[in-house]
Design a protein around this motif. Structure first.
Motif, PDB file in Angstrom:
ATOM      1  N   LEU A   1      47.088  40.758  39.704  1.00 52.75           N
ATOM      2  CA  LEU A   1      46.984  39.527  40.500  1.00 52.75           C
ATOM      3  C   LEU A   1      45.552  38.997  40.492  1.00 52.75           C
ATOM      4  O   LEU A   1      45.309  37.806  40.298  1.00 52.75           O
ATOM      5  CB  LEU A   1      47.392  39.806  41.953  1.00 52.75           C
ATOM      6  CG  LEU A   1      48.856  39.649  42.311  1.00 52.75           C
ATOM      7  CD1 LEU A   1      49.103  40.184  43.709  1.00 52.75           C
ATOM      8  CD2 LEU A   1      49.274  38.173  42.225  1.00 52.75           C
ATOM      9  N   VAL A   2      44.607  39.906  40.712  1.00 53.90           N
ATOM     10  CA  VAL A   2      43.195  39.513  40.740  1.00 53.90           C
ATOM     11  C   VAL A   2      42.826  38.845  39.420  1.00 53.90           C
ATOM     12  O   VAL A   2      42.249  37.755  39.390  1.00 53.90           O
ATOM     13  CB  VAL A   2      42.282  40.730  41.004  1.00 53.90           C
ATOM     14  CG1 VAL A   2      40.820  40.392  40.739  1.00 53.90           C
ATOM     15  CG2 VAL A   2      42.458  41.246  42.435  1.00 53.90           C
ATOM     16  N   ALA A   3      43.201  39.492  38.299  1.00 55.65           N
ATOM     17  CA  ALA A   3      42.818  38.968  36.994  1.00 55.65           C
ATOM     18  C   ALA A   3      43.427  37.586  36.764  1.00 55.65           C
ATOM     19  O   ALA A   3      42.755  36.672  36.263  1.00 55.65           O
ATOM     20  CB  ALA A   3      43.253  39.944  35.897  1.00 55.65           C
ATOM     21  N   THR A   4      44.693  37.418  37.148  1.00 52.42           N
ATOM     22  CA  THR A   4      45.338  36.122  36.939  1.00 52.42           C
ATOM     23  C   THR A   4      44.664  35.039  37.788  1.00 52.42           C
ATOM     24  O   THR A   4      44.410  33.924  37.318  1.00 52.42           O
ATOM     25  CB  THR A   4      46.839  36.210  37.300  1.00 52.42           C
ATOM     26  OG1 THR A   4      47.378  37.362  36.668  1.00 52.42           O
ATOM     27  CG2 THR A   4      47.584  34.973  36.847  1.00 52.42           C
ATOM     28  N   ILE A   5      44.344  35.376  39.019  1.00 54.35           N
ATOM     29  CA  ILE A   5      43.727  34.376  39.905  1.00 54.35           C
ATOM     30  C   ILE A   5      42.306  34.054  39.440  1.00 54.35           C
ATOM     31  O   ILE A   5      41.873  32.903  39.468  1.00 54.35           O
ATOM     32  CB  ILE A   5      43.764  34.861  41.371  1.00 54.35           C
ATOM     33  CG1 ILE A   5      45.222  34.996  41.840  1.00 54.35           C
ATOM     34  CG2 ILE A   5      43.003  33.902  42.281  1.00 54.35           C
ATOM     35  CD1 ILE A   5      45.396  35.604  43.213  1.00 54.35           C
TER      36      ILE A   5
END
Ligand code: SAM
Ligand code: SF4
Ligand code: FES
Length: 348
Positions: free
Chosen positions: A122-126
């Protein structure tokens, strides 16, 4: 005595506990006004006129902990629990981009249903959306914190809640104050911009404890400090205690600005909950950050850490425009870009 303590702090003298207690005891009228004026001056001088907006996604209200003050505690059977799906969280993050926020805060109860890998993804996508990411998901292992940092997380919020270990242990069954501080040290070592902070007006808390909170925040060299009043939740063990005093909260906030001149200090949702103009006043007494709610409306009522929380009937865009009005009415402007820490980690 008060005037001397204030002028010594303003001149940059290393604060000692006794003078912090004197400042925190500022009397209504001249003393408080002088304290608030100096805090606002420091705010203008060190962090400027920009007010940074951090959009908060409250993605799960499940929690394994039993904090005595919090409505999300595991024992609270009255709460309808929810978890947002990955796609739903990403949709909220896209909303942050649309609304012009530079930072998304992913906040939840301590919910290990979300594995470290899931959160890292999630962090990487955001991050890929061009947003700064702050995590606020409680205590996890050093390895998990490291994984999220590698995935691109910029900041981490973990309030120490109180600098008094005895009070901490009374209010957090099964948790340890020392472990909390260790987590904060790990986050620092891993290169996060670190946010901590404390609750004001906890039952049994003294002015001395609050002075210790400020000294601890200095010692930890935090980039951010969340300072908000205790608000009793009826379905918790502290449900029948009085709320923390708003005035005392402002005094702690103002002194925090003087002892942590470069820190990001939010006008908290909790001061907005205790008073309709609570956040405006906070912004004029040291604060330079606001944290608009980005959680989809259908979940807002269930992220009830305390009752009466503001913005429960609003949509994300409503909060955006509400805050724009608030910030402009104070003659300030909305911060642009990610709004990172204003000084390198090692100074302060
Ligand atoms: N579970 C994570 C944690 O505790 O670090 C993050 C979410 S938790 C709801 C965020 C903050 O809410 C806590 O750090 C605590 O200070 C605050 N909080 C919880 N209950 C509160 C209450 N009744 N009054 C004021 N603040 C409260
Ligand atoms: Fe859980 Fe955080 Fe609430 Fe404690 S403060 S019960 S860890 S959500
Ligand atoms: Fe949510 Fe004002 S910030 S309605």
């Amino acid at each position: 005595e008060f005037a001397t303590a204030l002028s010594r702090i303003i001149q940059g003298e290393e604060p000692d506990k006794a003078s912090l207690i004197i400042l925190l005891s500022a009397r209504p009228g001249e003393e408080e006004e002088a304290l608030y004026r100096e805090a606002d001056n420091f705010r203008a001088r060190y962090v400027g006129e920009e007010v940074h907006l951090r959009g908060v996604i409250e993605f799960s209200n499940h929690c394994r902990r039993l904090c005595h003050y919090c409505g999300l505690r595991a024992d609270n059977r009255r709460l309808r629990r929810y978890r947002m799906e990955k796609e739903e969280i990403l949709k909220s993050a896209r909303m942050a981009v649309e609304l012009g926020y530079g930072t998304v805060v992913l906040q939840s109860g301590e919910d290990t249903w979300y594995s470290a890998e899931m959160l890292a993804e999630l962090v990487a996508t955001i991050k890929g959306m061009g947003l700064a990411v702050t995590l606020c998901v409680g205590e996890r292992s050093r390895e998990e914190y490291a994984l999220w940092r590698e995935a691109g997380a910029d900041r981490y919020l973990l309030k120490h809640e109180t600098a008094n270990p005895r009070l901490y242990h009374r209010l957090h069954p099964g948790m340890s104050w020392e472990e909390r501080i260790t987590c904060l040290q790990w986050l620092r070592e891993l290169g996060y911009q670190v946010g901590s902070g404390n609750i004001v007006g906890l039952p049994g808390q003294t002015l001395e404890d609050l002075a210790d909170d400020l000294l601890l925040l200095r010692k930890l060299r935090v980039e951010m400090a969340g300072i908000g009043p205790f608000i009793p939740h009826p379905d918790t063990p502290l449900g029948s205690y009085p709320a923390g005093s708003l005035e005392l909260t402002y005094r702690v906030l103002a002194v925090a600005r003087l002892v942590l001149p470069w820190a990001h200090l939010p006008a908290t949702t909790a001061v907005g909950t205790l008073s309709p103009n609570g956040r405006q006043l906070a912004l004029q007494r040291g604060a330079n950050v606001v944290m608009p709610n980005l959680t989809p409306r259908k979940y807002r009522g269930d992220y009830q850490i305390y009752p009466g929380k503001i913005c429960v009937n609003e949509e994300p865009a409503d909060c955006r425009y509400c805050l724009e009005g608030m910030i402009h009415s104070l003659g300030r402007r909305i911060g642009r870009g990610p709004g990172h820490a204003l000084r390198p980690l090692t100074e302060n």
